[in-house]
Design a protein around this motif. Structure first.
Motif, PDB file in Angstrom:
ATOM      1  N   MET A   1       0.835  -1.188   0.000  1.00 57.97           N
ATOM      2  CA  MET A   1       0.000   0.000   0.000  1.00 57.97           C
ATOM      3  C   MET A   1       0.881   1.252   0.000  1.00 57.97           C
ATOM      4  O   MET A   1       0.594   2.205  -0.711  1.00 57.97           O
ATOM      5  N   LYS A   2       1.945   1.233   0.788  1.00 55.91           N
ATOM      6  CA  LYS A   2       2.787   2.422   0.868  1.00 55.91           C
ATOM      7  C   LYS A   2       3.552   2.667  -0.426  1.00 55.91           C
ATOM      8  O   LYS A   2       3.787   3.810  -0.799  1.00 55.91           O
ATOM      9  N   LYS A   3       3.911   1.574  -1.134  1.00 52.28           N
ATOM     10  CA  LYS A   3       4.612   1.741  -2.410  1.00 52.28           C
ATOM     11  C   LYS A   3       3.720   2.429  -3.434  1.00 52.28           C
ATOM     12  O   LYS A   3       4.170   3.296  -4.173  1.00 52.28           O
ATOM     13  N   SER A   4       2.457   2.027  -3.473  1.00 49.81           N
ATOM     14  CA  SER A   4       1.549   2.640  -4.453  1.00 49.81           C
ATOM     15  C   SER A   4       1.292   4.103  -4.119  1.00 49.81           C
ATOM     16  O   SER A   4       1.154   4.935  -5.022  1.00 49.81           O
ATOM     17  N   ASN A   6       3.481   6.101  -2.650  1.00 52.29           N
ATOM     18  CA  ASN A   6       4.690   6.823  -3.064  1.00 52.29           C
ATOM     19  C   ASN A   6       4.755   6.985  -4.578  1.00 52.29           C
ATOM     20  O   ASN A   6       5.171   8.034  -5.077  1.00 52.29           O
ATOM     21  N   ASN A   7       4.330   5.945  -5.308  1.00 54.77           N
ATOM     22  CA  ASN A   7       4.319   6.052  -6.770  1.00 54.77           C
ATOM     23  C   ASN A   7       3.348   7.124  -7.237  1.00 54.77           C
ATOM     24  O   ASN A   7       3.656   7.880  -8.171  1.00 54.77           O
ATOM     25  N   LEU A   8       2.183   7.200  -6.606  1.00 54.59           N
ATOM     26  CA  LEU A   8       1.217   8.235  -6.984  1.00 54.59           C
ATOM     27  C   LEU A   8       1.737   9.630  -6.647  1.00 54.59           C
ATOM     28  O   LEU A   8       1.495  10.589  -7.387  1.00 54.59           O
ATOM     29  N   LEU A  26      -5.793  10.256  -2.477  1.00 54.17           N
ATOM     30  CA  LEU A  26      -6.501  10.629  -1.254  1.00 54.17           C
ATOM     31  C   LEU A  26      -7.281   9.445  -0.678  1.00 54.17           C
ATOM     32  O   LEU A  26      -7.312   9.244   0.536  1.00 54.17           O
ATOM     33  N   LYS A  27      -7.878   8.637  -1.547  1.00 54.64           N
ATOM     34  CA  LYS A  27      -8.607   7.459  -1.079  1.00 54.64           C
ATOM     35  C   LYS A  27      -7.673   6.458  -0.416  1.00 54.64           C
ATOM     36  O   LYS A  27      -7.988   5.884   0.627  1.00 54.64           O
ATOM     37  N   LYS A  28      -6.495   6.251  -1.018  1.00 60.28           N
ATOM     38  CA  LYS A  28      -5.537   5.301  -0.442  1.00 60.28           C
ATOM     39  C   LYS A  28      -4.992   5.800   0.888  1.00 60.28           C
ATOM     40  O   LYS A  28      -4.817   5.033   1.826  1.00 60.28           O
ATOM     41  N   ILE A  29      -4.736   7.097   0.986  1.00 58.08           N
ATOM     42  CA  ILE A  29      -4.237   7.662   2.232  1.00 58.08           C
ATOM     43  C   ILE A  29      -5.287   7.524   3.332  1.00 58.08           C
ATOM     44  O   ILE A  29      -4.972   7.132   4.457  1.00 58.08           O
ATOM     45  N   ASN A  30      -6.550   7.814   3.006  1.00 52.76           N
ATOM     46  CA  ASN A  30      -7.612   7.689   4.005  1.00 52.76           C
ATOM     47  C   ASN A  30      -7.817   6.248   4.418  1.00 52.76           C
ATOM     48  O   ASN A  30      -8.065   5.961   5.593  1.00 52.76           O
ATOM     49  N   ARG A  31      -7.712   5.316   3.469  1.00 51.48           N
ATOM     50  CA  ARG A  31      -7.844   3.898   3.797  1.00 51.48           C
ATOM     51  C   ARG A  31      -6.734   3.468   4.742  1.00 51.48           C
ATOM     52  O   ARG A  31      -6.957   2.746   5.712  1.00 51.48           O
ATOM     53  N   LEU A  32      -5.494   3.937   4.482  1.00 54.34           N
ATOM     54  CA  LEU A  32      -4.358   3.611   5.336  1.00 54.34           C
ATOM     55  C   LEU A  32      -4.539   4.199   6.735  1.00 54.34           C
ATOM     56  O   LEU A  32      -4.230   3.544   7.737  1.00 54.34           O
ATOM     57  N   LYS A  33      -5.068   5.414   6.823  1.00 51.32           N
ATOM     58  CA  LYS A  33      -5.334   6.032   8.119  1.00 51.32           C
ATOM     59  C   LYS A  33      -6.350   5.226   8.917  1.00 51.32           C
ATOM     60  O   LYS A  33      -6.198   5.014  10.122  1.00 51.32           O
ATOM     61  N   LYS A  34      -7.412   4.758   8.228  1.00 49.72           N
ATOM     62  CA  LYS A  34      -8.442   3.970   8.902  1.00 49.72           C
ATOM     63  C   LYS A  34      -7.881   2.648   9.398  1.00 49.72           C
ATOM     64  O   LYS A  34      -8.201   2.201  10.509  1.00 49.72           O
TER      65      LYS A  34
END
Length: 50
Positions: A1-4, A6-8, A26-34
């Motif tokens: 998840m973190k690699k994607s 960073n790529n974005l 933004l969706k991936k960051i929010n998903r990671l926060k949750k």
């Protein structure tokens, strides 16, 4: 998840007007926060069951 994520971020530095990639980031960051919030909340319960 973190690699994607960073790529974005790298992609958005080059393509600043790419709105769809920005929304995906933004969706991936929010998903990671949750996920991190859930792990911190339930971490003690999971460790005691093991």
């Amino acid at each position: 998840m973190k690699k994607s994520i960073n790529n974005l971020r790298k992609h958005l530095k080059i393509h600043k007007k790419d709105k769809h990639s920005k929304m995906g980031l933004l969706k991936k960051i929010n998903r990671l926060k949750k996920i991190n919030k859930y792990k911190s909340r339930c971490g003690e319960k999971e460790n005691t069951l093991l």
